[in-house]
Design an enzyme around this catalytic site. Sequence first.
Site, PDB file in Angstrom:
ATOM      1  N   CYS A 190      47.547   7.544 -21.693  1.00 42.64           N
ATOM      2  CA  CYS A 190      47.837   8.939 -21.359  1.00 42.64           C
ATOM      3  C   CYS A 190      47.940   9.796 -22.613  1.00 42.64           C
ATOM      4  O   CYS A 190      48.960   9.766 -23.309  1.00 42.64           O
ATOM      5  CB  CYS A 190      49.133   9.027 -20.541  1.00 42.64           C
ATOM      6  SG  CYS A 190      49.623  10.717 -20.148  1.00 42.64           S
ATOM      7  N   CYS A 223      50.702  12.444 -22.527  1.00 44.32           N
ATOM      8  CA  CYS A 223      52.048  11.885 -22.667  1.00 44.32           C
ATOM      9  C   CYS A 223      52.367  11.537 -24.116  1.00 44.32           C
ATOM     10  O   CYS A 223      53.488  11.763 -24.591  1.00 44.32           O
ATOM     11  CB  CYS A 223      52.187  10.619 -21.826  1.00 44.32           C
ATOM     12  SG  CYS A 223      51.773  10.794 -20.084  1.00 44.32           S
ATOM     13  N   ASP A 224      51.386  10.973 -24.814  1.00 37.35           N
ATOM     14  CA  ASP A 224      51.677  10.344 -26.100  1.00 37.35           C
ATOM     15  C   ASP A 224      50.939  10.932 -27.294  1.00 37.35           C
ATOM     16  O   ASP A 224      51.175  10.511 -28.433  1.00 37.35           O
ATOM     17  CB  ASP A 224      51.346   8.846 -26.017  1.00 37.35           C
ATOM     18  CG  ASP A 224      52.123   8.141 -24.922  1.00 37.35           C
ATOM     19  OD1 ASP A 224      53.284   8.519 -24.690  1.00 37.35           O
ATOM     20  OD2 ASP A 224      51.562   7.224 -24.286  1.00 37.35           O
TER      21      ASP A 224
END
Length: 328
Positions: free
Chosen positions: A133, A136-137
């Site tokens: 992701c 997300c990261d």
Amino acid sequence: MRNVIIIGSGPAGYTAAIYAARAGLEPVLLASSVEAGGELMNTTEIENFPGFPDGIMGPDLMAKFQEQAERFGTEVILDDVTELDLRGETKTVKTGYSGDFEGRTVIFATGSAYRKLGLGDEDRLSGRGVSWCATCDGFFFKGKEIAVVGGGDSAMEEATFLTRFASKVYVIHRRDSLKASKIMQDRAFANEKIEFVWNSEVVGITGEGAVDGLTLRDTIDGSERHLAIGGLFVAIGNDPRTHLVHGQLDLTDEGTIAVEGRSSRTNLPGVFAAGDVIDPHYRQAITAAGSGTVAALDAEHYLSALDDAEKLDEEGETAEAEALIASA
């Protein structure tokens, strides 16, 4: 007893909820306790969903889906479904914390899950440089050289997004051409921070406490080499989430739930499926939403037929009642 139980909170599940709620069926939607909203919660700007000419972020779109479903009376519960019994006239859905739900119909719209490379170090280094992701990261890889594996739209989107943070993004693909749409390819090719590594597959991930490199194998001559990187993003597709219905619902050769023609009807009466869990080809937010519409309408028709059949049965018209249910 619920009229409609919807399992899944992506575009298919929420659209089914909107239609079912507007039909007065008072649906309950069981969303995951940790992955509510589906895959779009991990998506950056969405430019091809109708009604948003300037684009919209994935999480914002899903928030609007939920708001609209709840506006019409959908009950949304953030809990995980652990077990299903779909065979009888009454369907039973067991959850982790909210107890059991019984329903006359079930709409199964659980979507799909990230596909993994299947390497031994993939899980070991998950959260330590391996991710599925970018939204997300991505921030954690600021100034690093990283790699994205894949050749479809998702991989191009991930790679392009990651150039906001990384100093360089390698796109590793098994072939010498991409599967991504032309617009996504053009964006990636035009980005100076992206370098393509063709005809290569990842066969190893190195690093003790964190990812420090990859072992790549040439898919043509079989030679191997090391690529030093500080992070790996896997974007090689998704697999339908069907584990809850194994042994109850028929599956296709692609592993998706089998439905009748263009309908959402499964092999079990009163059980309908929608979204990516039945779609191995298109897998778009808009097609999933349309599929959710079909499921809600099919469920509404089925429930109407059940009610009419009960009246016929009370009047002694048993054969007609059975025929009506069979056609629902």
